[in-house]
Motif scaffolding. Structure first.
Motif, short mmCIF file in Angstrom:
data_model
loop_
_atom_site.label_atom_id
_atom_site.label_comp_id
_atom_site.label_asym_id
_atom_site.label_seq_id
_atom_site.Cartn_x
_atom_site.Cartn_y
_atom_site.Cartn_z
N LEU A 97 -31.22 -14.34 -20.55
CA LEU A 97 -32.23 -14.06 -19.54
C LEU A 97 -32.07 -12.63 -19.03
CD1 LEU A 97 -34.25 -16.29 -18.51
CD2 LEU A 97 -32.97 -16.27 -16.38
N SER A 98 -33.16 -11.94 -18.82
CA SER A 98 -33.07 -10.56 -18.34
C SER A 98 -32.84 -10.48 -16.84
CB SER A 98 -34.34 -9.79 -18.72
OG SER A 98 -35.48 -10.36 -18.11
N THR A 99 -33.08 -11.58 -16.13
CA THR A 99 -32.77 -11.66 -14.70
C THR A 99 -31.36 -12.20 -14.55
OG1 THR A 99 -35.09 -12.14 -14.21
CG2 THR A 99 -33.48 -12.63 -12.48
N PRO A 100 -30.48 -11.52 -13.82
CA PRO A 100 -29.09 -11.98 -13.68
C PRO A 100 -29.02 -13.38 -13.06
CG PRO A 100 -29.33 -9.75 -12.83
CD PRO A 100 -30.71 -10.25 -13.10
N VAL A 206 -34.74 -2.94 -14.40
CA VAL A 206 -34.94 -2.56 -15.79
C VAL A 206 -33.61 -2.18 -16.43
CG1 VAL A 206 -36.06 -0.92 -17.34
CG2 VAL A 206 -37.30 -1.78 -15.36
N ALA A 207 -32.80 -1.40 -15.72
CA ALA A 207 -31.49 -1.02 -16.24
C ALA A 207 -30.60 -2.25 -16.40
CB ALA A 207 -30.83 0.00 -15.32
N ILE A 208 -30.66 -3.16 -15.45
CA ILE A 208 -29.86 -4.38 -15.53
C ILE A 208 -30.26 -5.21 -16.74
CG2 ILE A 208 -29.49 -6.63 -14.41
CD1 ILE A 208 -29.44 -5.07 -11.73
N LYS A 209 -31.55 -5.30 -17.01
CA LYS A 209 -32.03 -6.02 -18.19
C LYS A 209 -31.43 -5.43 -19.46
CE LYS A 209 -36.02 -4.94 -19.85
NZ LYS A 209 -37.49 -4.77 -20.03
N ILE A 212 -27.59 -6.24 -19.69
CA ILE A 212 -27.34 -7.61 -20.14
C ILE A 212 -27.46 -7.71 -21.65
CG2 ILE A 212 -28.25 -9.97 -20.14
CD1 ILE A 212 -29.00 -9.51 -17.16
N LYS A 213 -28.52 -7.12 -22.18
CA LYS A 213 -28.77 -7.19 -23.62
C LYS A 213 -27.67 -6.47 -24.40
CE LYS A 213 -32.41 -6.49 -27.05
NZ LYS A 213 -33.82 -6.03 -27.29
N ALA A 214 -27.23 -5.32 -23.92
CA ALA A 214 -26.20 -4.55 -24.61
C ALA A 214 -24.85 -5.27 -24.55
CB ALA A 214 -26.08 -3.15 -24.00
#
Length: 260
Positions: A97-100, A206-209, A212-214
């Motif tokens: 999920l892109s939201t923490p 956006v940076a947090i998303k 998470i992916k990285a």
């Protein structure tokens, strides 16, 4: 959207999802797994929600496990399908999920409950928390990602011992193992999660998303984490959040990120 087994509350940029099956110690059944998927999917699409806190109702249990009555008579094929569908629908879905998502672990987090907590981006435990993967005591193994995520968090040897003995560990041991980030008094669990969520919500979503992916790419057998980081880092330069963040820094003011 209304739910039977969960409660969703929103306050400013933070959503709290509470698994609400107290008579079953919040055990996961198929209906609850589907409702959790639907809730997370809905919250992720809401640009106003920056952080999600996941917890269980009451003080006895986060999630005491899966609802064994649903699969006690399954065949091999049905068991495999159960694990595959659950991982896709909820556990892998939450992890990516892109939201923490912060797990507020109150009381028992056993079997599928611990697997759900481990799928969250990090965990905070109340001092009454007990965690474990007791599946081998039932003649089965963890099937919702437990054999993969537990070694990533606590190391291979500790994971082997926890899974093979089926034993529970307390909150302080979980902290020492690196399974949880913090242990706080039970009454401070949600306030602590909300405080951390508040700090996260002030940063660029956006940076947090991309972060998470990285990070997740580094634990994937098919992705190169360093390459994923480079690509995500570059994409950040094309965002309005990057422009606002760097401009605010140079102007010596707090950033007001648009989330774009």
């Amino acid at each position: 959207m209304s739910y039977k087994n969960i409660i969703v509350e929103e306050e400013r940029a933070i959503a709290t999802v509470t698994i609400n099956r107290p008579n079953k110690l919040n055990a996961l059944n198929k209906e609850t797994i589907q409702e959790l998927h639907d809730a997370f999917e809905d919250l992720e699409s809401d640009r106003q929600i920056k952080v999600i806190i996941l917890t269980g109702s009451g003080e006895k249990a986060f999630v005491a496990g899966a609802d064994i009555s649903e699969f006690a008579d399954f065949s091999e094929k049905e068991g495999g399908k159960l694990a595959a569908k659950g991982q896709e629908l909820l556990f892998n879905f939450v992890e990516n999920l892109s939201t923490p998502v912060i797990a507020a672990v109150n009381g028992f987090a056993l079997g599928g409950g611990l697997e759900l907590a481990m799928a969250c981006h990090f965990r905070i435990a109340g001092d009454n928390a007990k965690m474990g993967l007791p599946e081998v005591t039932l003649g089965v193994i963890p099937g919702y990602g437990g054999t993969q995520r537990l070694p990533q968090l606590v190391g291979k040897g500790r994971a082997m011992e926890m899974i093979m003995t089926g034993a529970m560990i307390d909150a302080d041991t979980a902290l020492r193992y690196g399974l949880v980030n913090h242990v706080v008094a039970q009454e401070e669990l949600l306030p602590t999660c909300e405080k951390i969520a508040g700090r996260i919500s002030k940063n660029s979503s956006v940076a947090i998303k991309h972060a998470i992916k990285a990070i997740n790419a580094g634990f994937s057998s098919t992705d190169n984490g360093y390459e994923a980081e480079i690509a995500a880092f570059g994409r950040c330069f094309g965002t309005a959040d990057f422009k606002e963040g760097t401009t605010a820094f140079l102007e010596k003011r707090k950033a007001d990120f648009p989330g774009e």
